[in-house]
Scaffold this active site. Sequence first.
Site, PDB file in Angstrom:
ATOM      1  N   PHE A   1       0.802  -1.228   0.000  1.00 23.71           N
ATOM      2  CA  PHE A   1       0.000   0.000   0.000  1.00 23.71           C
ATOM      3  C   PHE A   1       0.838   1.283   0.000  1.00 23.71           C
ATOM      4  CE2 PHE A   1      -2.892  -3.133   2.013  1.00 23.71           C
ATOM      5  CZ  PHE A   1      -3.921  -3.089   1.070  1.00 23.71           C
TER       6      PHE A   1
ATOM      7  N   HIS B   1     -11.766  -4.372   1.574  1.00 26.28           N
ATOM      8  CA  HIS B   1     -10.526  -3.808   1.043  1.00 26.28           C
ATOM      9  C   HIS B   1     -10.671  -2.292   0.871  1.00 26.28           C
ATOM     10  CE1 HIS B   1      -7.129  -3.231  -1.746  1.00 26.28           C
ATOM     11  NE2 HIS B   1      -6.664  -4.380  -1.267  1.00 26.28           N
TER      12      HIS B   1
END
Length: 221
Positions: free
Chosen positions: A78, A187
């Site tokens: 990320f 998510h």
Amino acid sequence: MQVKIAEPWKNILNQEFEKSYFEELVSFVKNDFQNFTCYPKGADIFAAFDYCNFNDLKVVILGQDPYHGPNQANGLCFSVKDGIAHPPSLTNIFKEITTDLKLPHPKNGNLERWAKQGVLLLNATLTVRANEPGSHQKQGWEEFTDQVIQEISNQKVGVVFLLWGGFAKKKAKLIDAKKHHILESGHPSPLSANRGYWFGNKHFSKTNKLLSSLGKVKIMW
């Protein structure tokens, strides 16, 4: 096989490096890096382990693939390099932090600052071909990173695992829930977040409450 990875991770994972699947994986990755543009750069492939010392490990966040665009991937799930625009999932992570902890929206998307506090930012697959998401899946990385999760579960106590999305949630079977804490949600990608599966999960404040209850220092998100 000699793999450049931080201590004491090397001691924990040495047996994996000697297995045939890992040698085949290394051969595949080397070949792809020679013939295609791949990410992250070679020195960053094991960055998640370089920045998060095993002895300091408190939290695990699981991703799937590195970013496949230019100058994005830095070896931490990320996370992006300094000065790079935030991808949509990272933007939504920061939005949740802002509402959950009443903090200003971070300007820097490089999450090395989390890793240095004991957050392992682990992708299931550690490399990818440019503009081809999933291109290095099912080549051996998943077997390696599953073993990483199991070793953490076996050798540590009181780790907080953040499992975001269906792929990450499948990893729960590798974790001893009697020894560790597992937080699950949708998510942070727009597809999931905009359907109400991400925002409001309060995983960042919940993680810090769990760490405090264990006598550990909170994460400065």
